[in-house]
Every structure is written in C-alpha cells, then in structure tokens.
Scaffold this active site. Structure first.
Site, PDB file in Angstrom:
ATOM      1  N   ILE A  73       0.827  -1.210   0.000  1.00  0.00           N
ATOM      2  CA  ILE A  73       0.000   0.000   0.000  1.00  0.00           C
ATOM      3  C   ILE A  73       0.867   1.269   0.000  1.00  0.00           C
ATOM      4  CG2 ILE A  73      -0.373   0.241   2.518  1.00  0.00           C
ATOM      5  CD1 ILE A  73      -2.953   0.787  -0.320  1.00  0.00           C
ATOM      6  N   SER A  86      11.920   0.841   7.022  1.00  0.00           N
ATOM      7  CA  SER A  86      11.345  -0.458   6.686  1.00  0.00           C
ATOM      8  C   SER A  86      12.461  -1.473   6.806  1.00  0.00           C
ATOM      9  CB  SER A  86      10.821  -0.417   5.238  1.00  0.00           C
ATOM     10  OG  SER A  86       9.700  -1.228   5.067  1.00  0.00           O
ATOM     11  N   ARG A  87      12.118  -2.696   7.228  1.00  0.00           N
ATOM     12  CA  ARG A  87      13.176  -3.686   7.426  1.00  0.00           C
ATOM     13  C   ARG A  87      13.786  -4.113   6.093  1.00  0.00           C
ATOM     14  NH1 ARG A  87       9.515  -7.865  10.174  1.00  0.00           N
ATOM     15  NH2 ARG A  87       8.579  -7.320   8.191  1.00  0.00           N
ATOM     16  N   LYS A 107      -5.518   1.821   7.676  1.00  0.00           N
ATOM     17  CA  LYS A 107      -6.639   1.081   8.255  1.00  0.00           C
ATOM     18  C   LYS A 107      -6.259  -0.389   8.366  1.00  0.00           C
ATOM     19  CE  LYS A 107      -8.282  -1.612   5.813  1.00  0.00           C
ATOM     20  NZ  LYS A 107      -8.045  -2.742   4.858  1.00  0.00           N
ATOM     21  N   ASP A 127     -10.284  -7.648   6.762  1.00  0.00           N
ATOM     22  CA  ASP A 127      -9.360  -6.617   6.252  1.00  0.00           C
ATOM     23  C   ASP A 127     -10.034  -5.838   5.116  1.00  0.00           C
ATOM     24  OD1 ASP A 127      -6.446  -5.455   6.003  1.00  0.00           O
ATOM     25  OD2 ASP A 127      -7.101  -6.003   3.985  1.00  0.00           O
TER      26      ASP A 127
HETATM   27  P1  NAP Z   1       2.314  -5.639   3.194  1.00  0.00           P
HETATM   28  O1  NAP Z   1       2.795  -5.217   1.845  1.00  0.00           O
HETATM   29  O2  NAP Z   1       2.320  -7.080   3.527  1.00  0.00           O
HETATM   30  O3  NAP Z   1       3.055  -4.953   4.419  1.00  0.00           O
HETATM   31  C1  NAP Z   1       3.520  -3.666   4.472  1.00  0.00           C
HETATM   32  C2  NAP Z   1       4.947  -3.642   4.992  1.00  0.00           C
HETATM   33  O4  NAP Z   1       4.952  -3.644   6.408  1.00  0.00           O
HETATM   34  C3  NAP Z   1       5.785  -4.834   4.611  1.00  0.00           C
HETATM   35  O5  NAP Z   1       6.287  -4.720   3.310  1.00  0.00           O
HETATM   36  C4  NAP Z   1       6.877  -4.824   5.668  1.00  0.00           C
HETATM   37  O6  NAP Z   1       7.998  -4.063   5.233  1.00  0.00           O
HETATM   38  C5  NAP Z   1       6.197  -4.156   6.860  1.00  0.00           C
HETATM   39  N1  NAP Z   1       5.990  -5.190   7.855  1.00  0.00           N
HETATM   40  C6  NAP Z   1       5.508  -6.434   7.677  1.00  0.00           C
HETATM   41  N2  NAP Z   1       5.516  -7.114   8.829  1.00  0.00           N
HETATM   42  C7  NAP Z   1       6.038  -6.285   9.745  1.00  0.00           C
HETATM   43  C8  NAP Z   1       6.360  -6.439  11.097  1.00  0.00           C
HETATM   44  N3  NAP Z   1       6.182  -7.603  11.721  1.00  0.00           N
HETATM   45  N4  NAP Z   1       6.865  -5.389  11.768  1.00  0.00           N
HETATM   46  C9  NAP Z   1       7.103  -4.233  11.117  1.00  0.00           C
HETATM   47  N5  NAP Z   1       6.854  -4.050   9.797  1.00  0.00           N
HETATM   48  C10 NAP Z   1       6.323  -5.074   9.122  1.00  0.00           C
HETATM   49  O7  NAP Z   1       0.828  -5.104   3.446  1.00  0.00           O
HETATM   50  P2  NAP Z   1       0.005  -3.960   2.739  1.00  0.00           P
HETATM   51  O8  NAP Z   1      -0.891  -4.599   1.757  1.00  0.00           O
HETATM   52  O9  NAP Z   1       0.850  -2.847   2.302  1.00  0.00           O
HETATM   53  O10 NAP Z   1      -0.932  -3.561   3.962  1.00  0.00           O
HETATM   54  C11 NAP Z   1      -0.449  -2.798   5.062  1.00  0.00           C
HETATM   55  C12 NAP Z   1      -1.624  -2.102   5.719  1.00  0.00           C
HETATM   56  O11 NAP Z   1      -2.287  -1.292   4.734  1.00  0.00           O
HETATM   57  C13 NAP Z   1      -2.698  -3.074   6.228  1.00  0.00           C
HETATM   58  O12 NAP Z   1      -3.210  -2.624   7.441  1.00  0.00           O
HETATM   59  C14 NAP Z   1      -3.761  -3.061   5.156  1.00  0.00           C
HETATM   60  O13 NAP Z   1      -5.049  -3.327   5.661  1.00  0.00           O
HETATM   61  C15 NAP Z   1      -3.659  -1.625   4.665  1.00  0.00           C
HETATM   62  N6  NAP Z   1      -4.139  -1.464   3.293  1.00  0.00           N
HETATM   63  C16 NAP Z   1      -3.709  -2.294   2.298  1.00  0.00           C
HETATM   64  C17 NAP Z   1      -4.252  -2.158   1.018  1.00  0.00           C
HETATM   65  C18 NAP Z   1      -3.817  -3.028  -0.129  1.00  0.00           C
HETATM   66  O14 NAP Z   1      -4.398  -2.921  -1.216  1.00  0.00           O
HETATM   67  N7  NAP Z   1      -2.805  -3.855   0.003  1.00  0.00           N
HETATM   68  C19 NAP Z   1      -5.224  -1.192   0.768  1.00  0.00           C
HETATM   69  C20 NAP Z   1      -5.582  -0.325   1.787  1.00  0.00           C
HETATM   70  C21 NAP Z   1      -5.036  -0.475   3.052  1.00  0.00           C
HETATM   71  P3  NAP Z   1       9.468  -4.486   5.736  1.00  0.00           P
HETATM   72  O15 NAP Z   1       9.563  -5.976   5.664  1.00  0.00           O
HETATM   73  O16 NAP Z   1      10.357  -3.784   4.770  1.00  0.00           O
HETATM   74  O17 NAP Z   1       9.569  -3.976   7.144  1.00  0.00           O
END
Ligand code: NAP
Length: 308
Positions: free
Chosen positions: A14, A36-37, A90, A168
């Site tokens: 996101i 970010s890690r 969110k 989610d």
């Molecule tokens: P994602 O790509 O899986 O995660 C986002 C980033 O968070 C990961 O790339 C990781 O980066 C970091 N992360 C993962 N686990 C972690 C941990 N244990 N501690 C600290 N950092 C961690 O997920 P995403 O889809 O972007 O979603 C993230 C949030 O945005 C969620 O709450 C989701 O509901 C919301 N969201 C997502 C979307 C969508 O379309 N995907 C839309 C709207 C809102 P590093 O490994 O580099 O730290």
C-alpha cells in the site's frame, strides 16, 4: 506555508501503490525519510527501524504507518512520544483499547492522530449519504466478495491473529456503512468461517439492526473467483440504491447518479494536512468496533484449510 516533513514506515504494497504517489501529488507534504526492514524508497534516506529514523532525522514532523495492524501501536506510540503527528493505515490497530490509548497520548501531546478509512473517500460515498438522509430505508445488504489469492498473495500477517482475515477488506465496507447510515447500528448475529489451518476468518455472514429495527446484513467472502463484488444495496422509499465498486459508483433504480475517478489517498493526505493545521485528531473507531463485536458474538465454523 512550507510543506510538512513526513516519513513513511512499512514500505510494502500500500505504501508503494498509494502513499508514495499521493504524498508526491500533495503540496502539503514533503517525504524526507522512510523506515522499513526490507523495503526502501528512492532518493531519500532509508532506515531499518522507526527508532533509528526518528533519531537520525529530527526534522520529521509527521509519520505514516503502513505496516500490518498488529505492529502499528508500538510504532505509533514511539512517533507520538517523539512529538510527531501520526497517520494510521486502516485498520487503526489490532485492538480498540490500543487505538484509544494512542488517541489519549496524541491529545496529551497536542498532536494530530489520523485513523484513516480510505473507502470513506471513494467518489460516490458522500452522494450515497446524502441520498439516504433524504429518504426512508427499509433494508441494506452489503456484499463484499473478492479473491484473496489475487489481492493478498502470500500475506501471512493477514491470516494471523489480529490480521483480521476477510475483515481486512470487510472493514472497508463497514467504514462506508457507518458513515452513510443516518443512525448507528449494532450486530445481532454473525457466523465466521475459519480455515482449519488459519487464525483469521475467510468468510463472515453478519446481521445488524438499529433502534428502529433496520434489516442490515453483510456477506464477506474471500473465496470469490470471477467477478468481484464490493456493493452496498439499500431498498428505500425513493428506490433501490446501489453503491458499487467499493463506493465508486452510485445508481438509483438502475440510473447512474454518480461516477467519478477515484482520489481516495490524495484526499486522505489532504485531510491529514487539514487536521494538523487545525490542531486536532480524527479517530473514528466505529468500523473496528463492529469487527470486534463480530468476533465476540459470532459463531465459529471451521472450513477447508487455505493454502496460497
Ligand atoms: P504488506 O505489503 O504485507 O506490508 C507492508 C509492509 O509492512 C511490509 O512490506 C513490511 O515491510 C512491513 N511489515 C511487515 N511485517 C512487519 C512487522 N512484523 N513489523 C514491522 N513491519 C512489518 O501489506 P500492505 O498490503 O501494504 O498492507 C499494510 C496495511 O495497509 C494493512 O493494514 C492493510 O489493511 C492496509 N491497506 C492495504 C491495502 C492493499 O491494497 N494492500 C489497501 C488499503 C489499506 P518491511 O519488511 O520492509 O519492514
């Protein structure tokens, strides 16, 4: 006025799809660092942790937290304690209490906390709210069905406790419903389907009502292949309202009333700038409260194991 210096934490899907292009487009903000890690952002300093970033770049005034919800509280607490305004993706946290705790900390520090609900900024949502306020509604049905393999491939956190599973995306529907309904609703019955190898549900069937006996139901399902559905249908005295495509389009009795390009994340950043300038927070936990209620009241049903 000079732009607010902002940093991004959790450079994943996101952050790349929406936050980076939206910050770039919003003159209110200038992105000056990221933490970010594994992920990095080009042309700015990158850090492995929020602690390192906050220490190294004191000019940061605000942070956007884009990591999974189970890890948001700790980062938000650190940022607020360091005197930064905070934008929460969110859902705003893994529990209601931790979000309230952050709200109290932001108030104590005189900082802005923004619990963002991007779907509330979908193009036709305000028109739906206005329409419902002008008529009497008899029933509402929410159908939020998508293919988890397409939208969340290999996202382990989403299946873990606190990751919310099908809630989610479902919480996006709830963020719209709680915004457009003229009165608050509450859950009376729910069934949650859990894959036998996962800690979060793959489907949920929920009934709500309100003080006047409204008939409101929601079906969330992550096993939908083919056409995806993100629809809210209301039967009203003024006709059948269909808010479709996640809030993008509005029609009444089949006539399209509203269809504009989406601007959800640029609008979220405009709102964040607005509350920072006004010296206030914007934290509505109603959508998360309904999810908590569904987990509290819902019957559990175990279904086939899920593998990506
Ligand atoms: P994602 O790509 O899986 O995660 C986002 C980033 O968070 C990961 O790339 C990781 O980066 C970091 N992360 C993962 N686990 C972690 C941990 N244990 N501690 C600290 N950092 C961690 O997920 P995403 O889809 O972007 O979603 C993230 C949030 O945005 C969620 O709450 C989701 O509901 C919301 N969201 C997502 C979307 C969508 O379309 N995907 C839309 C709207 C809102 P590093 O490994 O580099 O730290």
């Amino acid at each position: 006025m000079s732009p607010i210096h902002i940093a991004l934490v959790g450079v994943g899907k996101i952050a790349r799809d929406q936050h980076l292009p939206s910050i770039e487009k919003t003159p209110d903000f200038k992105l000056i660092a990221a933490a970010s890690r594994h992920g990095t952002v080009d042309d700015i300093p990158n850090y492995k942790s929020i602690e390192d970033m906050l220490e190294a770049v004191p000019e940061i005034e605000a942070v956007s937290l884009c990591m999974p919800p189970q890890h948001r509280y700790e980062a938000a607490h650190k940022a607020l304690s360091a005197g930064k305004h905070v934008f929460l993706e969110k859902p705003p946290g893994a529990t209601l209490s931790e979000v309230e705790d952050l709200q109290a900390l932001a108030a104590e520090k005189g900082l802005s906390l923004f619990a963002s609900w991007h779907s509330r900024y979908a193009p036709a949502v305000e028109a739906a709210k206005t329409f419902l306020a002008s008529t009497t509604m008899r029933s509402m049905k929410v159908i939020w069905k998508e293919d988890v393999r397409h939208w969340h491939p290999n996202q382990e956190w989403i299946w873990q406790a606190g990751g919310l599973g099908v809630f989610d995306p479902g919480i996006n529907a709830l963020s719209i419903v709680t915004h457009i309904l003229p009165r608050p609703v509450f859950i009376t019955k729910a069934t949650l389907e859990f894959p036998e190898n996962r800690d979060a549900p793959i489907a949920a069937d929920i009934k709500f009502t309100d003080a006047a006996g409204l008939d409101l139901s929601a079906e969330f399902d992550w096993r939908q292949t083919g056409k995806q559905s993100w629809d809210i249908i209301a039967e009203t005295d003024a006709g059948r309202m269909v808010l479709s495509e996640g809030g993008a389009k509005l029609s009444v009795d089949g006539t399209l009333k509203h269809d504009e390009p989406e601007q959800e994340y640029p609008m979220l950043y405009r709102r964040f700038a607005e509350i920072i300038k006004a010296g206030r927070s914007d934290v509505d936990i109603a959508p998360l409260r309904h999810v908590a209620d569904a987990f509290m009241l819902g019957r559990r049903k175990f279904v086939d194991a899920f593998y990506d």
